[in-house]
Design an enzyme around this catalytic site. Sequence first.
Site, PDB file in Angstrom:
ATOM      1  N   THR A 115      42.621  95.041  57.567  1.00 46.80           N
ATOM      2  CA  THR A 115      42.665  94.643  58.973  1.00 46.80           C
ATOM      3  C   THR A 115      41.289  94.215  59.481  1.00 46.80           C
ATOM      4  O   THR A 115      40.271  94.679  58.961  1.00 46.80           O
ATOM      5  CB  THR A 115      43.165  95.828  59.818  1.00 46.80           C
ATOM      6  N   ASP A 116      41.296  93.397  60.520  1.00 47.55           N
ATOM      7  CA  ASP A 116      40.018  93.022  61.147  1.00 47.55           C
ATOM      8  C   ASP A 116      39.399  94.192  61.924  1.00 47.55           C
ATOM      9  O   ASP A 116      38.231  94.141  62.295  1.00 47.55           O
ATOM     10  CB  ASP A 116      40.191  91.809  62.071  1.00 47.55           C
ATOM     11  N   GLU A 117      40.196  95.265  62.151  1.00 49.89           N
ATOM     12  CA  GLU A 117      39.681  96.386  62.958  1.00 49.89           C
ATOM     13  C   GLU A 117      38.540  97.118  62.260  1.00 49.89           C
ATOM     14  O   GLU A 117      37.799  97.864  62.897  1.00 49.89           O
ATOM     15  CB  GLU A 117      40.809  97.361  63.308  1.00 49.89           C
ATOM     16  N   LYS A 125      41.192 102.592  57.237  1.00 50.14           N
ATOM     17  CA  LYS A 125      41.327 101.298  56.529  1.00 50.14           C
ATOM     18  C   LYS A 125      39.958 100.878  55.966  1.00 50.14           C
ATOM     19  O   LYS A 125      39.878 100.339  54.862  1.00 50.14           O
ATOM     20  CB  LYS A 125      41.866 100.217  57.471  1.00 50.14           C
TER      21      LYS A 125
HETATM   22  P1  NAD Z   1      54.189  99.108  59.252  1.00 50.81           P
HETATM   23  O1  NAD Z   1      53.781 100.399  59.907  1.00 50.81           O
HETATM   24  O2  NAD Z   1      55.220  98.266  59.892  1.00 50.81           O
HETATM   25  O3  NAD Z   1      54.696  99.394  57.752  1.00 50.81           O
HETATM   26  C1  NAD Z   1      54.045 100.309  56.911  1.00 50.81           C
HETATM   27  C2  NAD Z   1      55.008 100.638  55.771  1.00 50.81           C
HETATM   28  O4  NAD Z   1      54.344 101.571  54.898  1.00 50.81           O
HETATM   29  C3  NAD Z   1      56.297 101.315  56.242  1.00 50.81           C
HETATM   30  O5  NAD Z   1      57.414 100.718  55.622  1.00 50.81           O
HETATM   31  C4  NAD Z   1      56.140 102.755  55.807  1.00 50.81           C
HETATM   32  O6  NAD Z   1      57.372 103.395  55.494  1.00 50.81           O
HETATM   33  C5  NAD Z   1      55.256 102.603  54.568  1.00 50.81           C
HETATM   34  N1  NAD Z   1      54.472 103.831  54.300  1.00 50.81           N
HETATM   35  C6  NAD Z   1      53.762 104.562  55.183  1.00 50.81           C
HETATM   36  N2  NAD Z   1      53.225 105.640  54.572  1.00 50.81           N
HETATM   37  C7  NAD Z   1      53.600 105.565  53.258  1.00 50.81           C
HETATM   38  C8  NAD Z   1      53.346 106.369  52.120  1.00 50.81           C
HETATM   39  N3  NAD Z   1      52.612 107.484  52.207  1.00 50.81           N
HETATM   40  N4  NAD Z   1      53.869 105.979  50.932  1.00 50.81           N
HETATM   41  C9  NAD Z   1      54.612 104.853  50.832  1.00 50.81           C
HETATM   42  N5  NAD Z   1      54.912 104.068  51.888  1.00 50.81           N
HETATM   43  C10 NAD Z   1      54.401 104.412  53.090  1.00 50.81           C
HETATM   44  O7  NAD Z   1      52.821  98.319  59.044  1.00 50.81           O
HETATM   45  P2  NAD Z   1      52.523  96.759  59.130  1.00 50.81           P
HETATM   46  O8  NAD Z   1      52.189  96.414  60.524  1.00 50.81           O
HETATM   47  O9  NAD Z   1      53.574  96.021  58.414  1.00 50.81           O
HETATM   48  O10 NAD Z   1      51.177  96.694  58.285  1.00 50.81           O
HETATM   49  C11 NAD Z   1      51.199  96.557  56.878  1.00 50.81           C
HETATM   50  C12 NAD Z   1      49.768  96.553  56.344  1.00 50.81           C
HETATM   51  O11 NAD Z   1      49.054  95.476  56.939  1.00 50.81           O
HETATM   52  C13 NAD Z   1      48.985  97.819  56.681  1.00 50.81           C
HETATM   53  O12 NAD Z   1      48.174  98.125  55.580  1.00 50.81           O
HETATM   54  C14 NAD Z   1      48.138  97.426  57.882  1.00 50.81           C
HETATM   55  O13 NAD Z   1      46.955  98.175  57.913  1.00 50.81           O
HETATM   56  C15 NAD Z   1      47.873  95.972  57.579  1.00 50.81           C
HETATM   57  N6  NAD Z   1      47.654  95.101  58.757  1.00 50.81           N
HETATM   58  C16 NAD Z   1      48.548  95.113  59.802  1.00 50.81           C
HETATM   59  C17 NAD Z   1      48.340  94.247  60.862  1.00 50.81           C
HETATM   60  C18 NAD Z   1      49.301  94.188  62.032  1.00 50.81           C
HETATM   61  O14 NAD Z   1      49.006  93.513  63.025  1.00 50.81           O
HETATM   62  N7  NAD Z   1      50.447  94.852  61.990  1.00 50.81           N
HETATM   63  C19 NAD Z   1      47.243  93.374  60.864  1.00 50.81           C
HETATM   64  C20 NAD Z   1      46.364  93.421  59.780  1.00 50.81           C
HETATM   65  C21 NAD Z   1      46.575  94.272  58.722  1.00 50.81           C
HETATM   66  O1  DAU Z   2      43.923  93.762  64.543  1.00 47.70           O
HETATM   67  C1  DAU Z   2      44.844  94.135  63.561  1.00 47.70           C
HETATM   68  C2  DAU Z   2      45.546  95.408  63.993  1.00 47.70           C
HETATM   69  O2  DAU Z   2      46.426  95.043  65.055  1.00 47.70           O
HETATM   70  C3  DAU Z   2      46.327  96.066  62.862  1.00 47.70           C
HETATM   71  O3  DAU Z   2      45.438  96.476  61.864  1.00 47.70           O
HETATM   72  C4  DAU Z   2      47.129  97.275  63.378  1.00 47.70           C
HETATM   73  O4  DAU Z   2      47.923  97.800  62.330  1.00 47.70           O
HETATM   74  C5  DAU Z   2      48.023  96.794  64.506  1.00 47.70           C
HETATM   75  O5  DAU Z   2      48.686  97.904  65.071  1.00 47.70           O
HETATM   76  C6  DAU Z   2      47.203  96.080  65.587  1.00 47.70           C
HETATM   77  O6  DAU Z   2      46.355  97.027  66.302  1.00 47.70           O
HETATM   78  P1  DAU Z   2      46.191  96.981  67.895  1.00 47.70           P
HETATM   79  O7  DAU Z   2      45.759  98.311  68.369  1.00 47.70           O
HETATM   80  O8  DAU Z   2      45.370  95.814  68.303  1.00 47.70           O
HETATM   81  O9  DAU Z   2      47.739  96.661  68.299  1.00 47.70           O
HETATM   82  P2  DAU Z   2      48.632  97.228  69.488  1.00 47.70           P
HETATM   83  O10 DAU Z   2      49.873  96.395  69.499  1.00 47.70           O
HETATM   84  O11 DAU Z   2      48.776  98.706  69.458  1.00 47.70           O
HETATM   85  O12 DAU Z   2      47.780  96.863  70.785  1.00 47.70           O
HETATM   86  C7  DAU Z   2      47.398  95.525  71.074  1.00 47.70           C
HETATM   87  C8  DAU Z   2      46.563  95.571  72.349  1.00 47.70           C
HETATM   88  O13 DAU Z   2      47.405  95.931  73.458  1.00 47.70           O
HETATM   89  C9  DAU Z   2      45.451  96.607  72.341  1.00 47.70           C
HETATM   90  O14 DAU Z   2      44.342  96.114  73.070  1.00 47.70           O
HETATM   91  C10 DAU Z   2      46.051  97.805  73.074  1.00 47.70           C
HETATM   92  C11 DAU Z   2      46.962  97.145  74.084  1.00 47.70           C
HETATM   93  N1  DAU Z   2      48.174  97.910  74.452  1.00 47.70           N
HETATM   94  C12 DAU Z   2      48.992  98.333  73.450  1.00 47.70           C
HETATM   95  C13 DAU Z   2      50.152  99.019  73.725  1.00 47.70           C
HETATM   96  C14 DAU Z   2      51.055  99.534  72.629  1.00 47.70           C
HETATM   97  C15 DAU Z   2      48.502  98.106  75.785  1.00 47.70           C
HETATM   98  O15 DAU Z   2      47.748  97.687  76.700  1.00 47.70           O
HETATM   99  N2  DAU Z   2      49.650  98.792  76.075  1.00 47.70           N
HETATM  100  C16 DAU Z   2      50.498  99.271  75.101  1.00 47.70           C
HETATM  101  O16 DAU Z   2      51.519  99.919  75.443  1.00 47.70           O
END
Ligand code: NAD
Ligand code: DAU
Length: 354
Positions: free
Chosen positions: A136-138, A165
């Site tokens: 992730t970019d975080e 991460k």
């Molecule tokens: P998600 O939470 O939707 O899915 C995560 C999956 O991992 C789920 O299916 C869960 O059951 C499985 N999991 C969790 N713990 C586990 C364990 N101990 N063993 C096996 N499986 C397990 O997450 P996502 O949003 O699809 O993100 C997927 C990947 O991409 C993550 O590594 C996240 O850090 C990364 N990522 C997400 C975002 C985003 O915006 N969602 C952005 C950048 C990177």
């Molecule tokens: O940047 C990549 C990341 O983006 C991934 O690595 C993470 O897995 C993914 O969850 C996401 O993280 P964020 O914290 O940015 O996503 P989230 O949807 O939780 O929040 C997006 C923005 O909105 C953040 O600034 C917090 C704000 N927010 C979020 C929620 C859930 C609100 O203001 N209200 C809310 O109820």
Amino acid sequence: MDKGIPKNILITGGAGFIGSHVVRRFVTKYYDHYNIINLDALTYAGNLENLKDVEEAPNYSFVKGDIAHSDFINELFSKHKFDGVIHLAAESHVDRSISDPVSFVRTNILGTVNLLNASLQMAKDNPDFLFYHISTDEVYGSLGKEGFFTESTAYDPNSPYSASKAGSDHFVRAYGATYRLPYVISNCSNNYGPNQFPEKLIPLFINNIIQNKPLPIYGDGNYTRDWLYVKDHAKAIDLVFHRGKKGETYNIGGFNEWKNIDLTKLLCRLMDKKLKRQEGFSEKLITFVKDRPGHDLRYAIDATKINQKLGWEPSVTFEEGLEKTIDWYFDNQEWLDHVTSGDYLEYYKRQYQA
Ligand code: NAD
Ligand code: DAU
């Protein structure tokens, strides 16, 4: 691509949001090249309904299991002799990491190290083996009002999620340097699209607007995120897995920055149109609430490297992607009902008892 014996590719976290799009892409596009094994613990975030359309494919199989269990992981690797690993399994929600950091250390760090250890033997036996870590970019922390994250930006994570991460990225690089494990890493910005669990901003707000519930904006809403349609991320993962240079990192992002408050207002307008409500109706649901602790002000990815080296670019504009996303949640009300009621957990956990 060589059409010889199909390769065994492990995708972890394939029942989650991004993982399910990656699994579908690989199962359908590479049906005579790859056997895709989807390993997922089916936590609250894992939902096999995301993969109903590919579950019968002959080159797809599902294994329920926890990456934090090293014996189980070692057995799985001995059995399948994986040719490559695309590792997405993680605890992924920042708010949950604030209330329960230990689960994030367990899955994101210990789980990743278990996969790395098991991969060492695969790499010894197969010079083409690749470990691909989806990150992730975080990990880069927070930007001020100017600038972008590049691949050489120093790590500076602020939440337990991003720290876990960052830790897992460091372990992947350390296994590359110490044991010569071939790896690639990509760090992506915020994804949105079909199948995202409604705890994250966009699906939560779509669901709340449908149900006429408040839209809780943390702090003043001037926090900025860089949004990318999930299928464009899956396309980038495909490119990095096949053409990325071993030992390198690729940043993935849509050059698409939005302040949370502006994004919410756009979503409200699109939803009013979709629900045939009077313009301005959904905006009245906006409620400013207590800020998230350690809330990063701004993320913005410089995606020049993946664009220039691998020719990747996003295929949809934000408005197109949001409309597709809204349509998907409307067309899949049953999915949303199952997820919000928790029904999917009971049904699939009974089917796949470990
Ligand atoms: P998600 O939470 O939707 O899915 C995560 C999956 O991992 C789920 O299916 C869960 O059951 C499985 N999991 C969790 N713990 C586990 C364990 N101990 N063993 C096996 N499986 C397990 O997450 P996502 O949003 O699809 O993100 C997927 C990947 O991409 C993550 O590594 C996240 O850090 C990364 N990522 C997400 C975002 C985003 O915006 N969602 C952005 C950048 C990177
Ligand atoms: O940047 C990549 C990341 O983006 C991934 O690595 C993470 O897995 C993914 O969850 C996401 O993280 P964020 O914290 O940015 O996503 P989230 O949807 O939780 O929040 C997006 C923005 O909105 C953040 O600034 C917090 C704000 N927010 C979020 C929620 C859930 C609100 O203001 N209200 C809310 O109820």
